[in-house]
Scaffold this motif. Structure first.
Motif, mmCIF file in Angstrom:
data_model
loop_
_atom_site.group_PDB
_atom_site.id
_atom_site.type_symbol
_atom_site.label_atom_id
_atom_site.label_comp_id
_atom_site.label_asym_id
_atom_site.label_seq_id
_atom_site.Cartn_x
_atom_site.Cartn_y
_atom_site.Cartn_z
ATOM 1 N N LEU A 153 0.825 -1.214 0.000
ATOM 2 C CA LEU A 153 0.000 0.000 0.000
ATOM 3 C C LEU A 153 0.857 1.260 0.000
ATOM 4 N N GLU A 154 1.941 1.248 0.754
ATOM 5 C CA GLU A 154 2.838 2.412 0.777
ATOM 6 C C GLU A 154 3.468 2.636 -0.597
ATOM 7 N N MET A 155 3.852 1.556 -1.271
ATOM 8 C CA MET A 155 4.443 1.681 -2.604
ATOM 9 C C MET A 155 3.406 2.197 -3.601
ATOM 10 N N GLU A 169 2.926 5.916 -3.040
ATOM 11 C CA GLU A 169 4.017 6.705 -3.615
ATOM 12 C C GLU A 169 3.865 6.837 -5.129
ATOM 13 N N GLU A 170 3.506 5.735 -5.796
ATOM 14 C CA GLU A 170 3.303 5.772 -7.239
ATOM 15 C C GLU A 170 2.131 6.680 -7.608
ATOM 16 N N LEU A 171 1.060 6.606 -6.835
ATOM 17 C CA LEU A 171 -0.111 7.440 -7.077
ATOM 18 C C LEU A 171 0.220 8.916 -6.885
ATOM 19 N N GLN A 172 0.968 9.233 -5.846
ATOM 20 C CA GLN A 172 1.358 10.626 -5.610
ATOM 21 C C GLN A 172 2.250 11.137 -6.735
ATOM 22 N N ALA A 173 3.161 10.312 -7.231
ATOM 23 C CA ALA A 173 4.026 10.721 -8.337
ATOM 24 C C ALA A 173 3.203 10.944 -9.608
ATOM 25 N N ALA A 174 2.260 10.051 -9.890
ATOM 26 C CA ALA A 174 1.403 10.210 -11.068
ATOM 27 C C ALA A 174 0.541 11.454 -10.945
ATOM 28 N N TYR A 175 0.022 11.713 -9.750
ATOM 29 C CA TYR A 175 -0.791 12.911 -9.534
ATOM 30 C C TYR A 175 0.043 14.163 -9.773
ATOM 31 N N GLN A 176 1.271 14.174 -9.281
ATOM 32 C CA GLN A 176 2.145 15.333 -9.466
ATOM 33 C C GLN A 176 2.451 15.554 -10.939
ATOM 34 N N GLN A 177 2.691 14.480 -11.679
ATOM 35 C CA GLN A 177 2.943 14.606 -13.116
ATOM 36 C C GLN A 177 1.712 15.149 -13.836
#
Length: 75
Positions: free
Chosen positions: A24-26, A29-37
């Protein structure tokens, strides 16, 4: 000395919960990076759209004209 104070070995359920938490933590992190992009791309696109040298017309889902640019550059 009592044996009551000895730590109990981790159970299979604890290990499974730790693995799920790590997954879930990984994913987070991936979701937050995609959201930022996506947010960066949206901001860049909005800036290009708003500061274009010519007017753009956007059609909505019913093919009605949406509001035009809020400002037009003056040369």
């Amino acid at each position: 000395m009592k044996c009551d104070s000895l730590p109990t070995p981790p159970s299979a359920g604890d290990a499974e919960r730790q693995l799920l938490l790590l997954a879930l933590e990984m994913q987070n992190e991936e979701l937050q990076a995609a959201y930022q992009q996506a947010e960066t791309a949206r901001t860049e696109y909005a800036s290009l759209y708003e500061h274009a040298p010519m007017a753009y017309l956007t059609l909505g889902p019913t093919e009605a004209a949406m509001p035009l640019l809020t400002r037009c550059p003056v040369e």
